[in-house]
Motif scaffolding. Sequence first.
Motif, PDB file in Angstrom:
ATOM      1  N   SER A  19       8.308  -1.674  -1.209  1.00 58.54           N
ATOM      2  CA  SER A  19       8.341  -2.301  -2.533  1.00 58.54           C
ATOM      3  C   SER A  19       7.580  -3.628  -2.547  1.00 58.54           C
ATOM      4  N   ARG A  23       4.069  -3.910  -4.606  1.00 56.19           N
ATOM      5  CA  ARG A  23       3.849  -4.849  -5.718  1.00 56.19           C
ATOM      6  C   ARG A  23       2.605  -5.705  -5.467  1.00 56.19           C
ATOM      7  N   GLU A  27      -0.873  -5.624  -7.694  1.00 54.87           N
ATOM      8  CA  GLU A  27      -1.434  -6.838  -8.290  1.00 54.87           C
ATOM      9  C   GLU A  27      -2.889  -7.026  -7.867  1.00 54.87           C
ATOM     10  N   PHE A  33       2.738  -0.926 -10.736  1.00 59.96           N
ATOM     11  CA  PHE A  33       3.547  -0.589  -9.567  1.00 59.96           C
ATOM     12  C   PHE A  33       4.749   0.208 -10.019  1.00 59.96           C
ATOM     13  N   ASP A  35       8.387   1.994  -8.299  1.00 63.26           N
ATOM     14  CA  ASP A  35       9.286   2.227  -7.169  1.00 63.26           C
ATOM     15  C   ASP A  35      10.054   3.508  -7.468  1.00 63.26           C
TER      16      ASP A  35
END
Length: 171
Positions: A19, A23, A27, A33, A35
């Motif tokens: 995670s 992320r 970016e 993103f 999960d």
Amino acid sequence: MTTNGPVLVLVGPPGSGKSTIGRMAAERLGVGFRDFDDDMAAEHGKEAGDLVVDLGRERFQQLEHELLIRVLPQHDGVLALGGGTPTAPGVPDLLKPYSVVFLDVDLDHLLKREGLVALHPWLLPNPRAHLKQMLADRRPIYTQVADATVETNGRDPQDILEDVLAAMPVR
């Protein structure tokens, strides 16, 4: 690699950094993103760890497979899979068209992760034994589905990110 679906899929055991790195990668790449554990919780009203306990591993993996079939073509960003998702029957074949990176971590580093056991109640009553067995069982599957493996043990997330991005094929 396909053009429909995630630009990057991260796999690895719980606590490997999927995670966090996911992320950061999203970016950097300018994409969304997602999960997969959050998708499972939203779909079924409970956290993934609780679902495993309540439904049993086999039924949970059926639900993961069903949801992943819908998620893969919808999401064109970075997708962090649940730790056990690649072990679900049929999932390795679903992942073949995508760029997959395995975030590898050893047992000692996993045990240092705060909150890991609370998030994954199936690790009780002996987290060390469960994690050791889980790593032994899953590592070959993670390696099989991944195009690349990035070690995360004791490393700065920024350094891990650079290795993940370098492992991605050029599209």
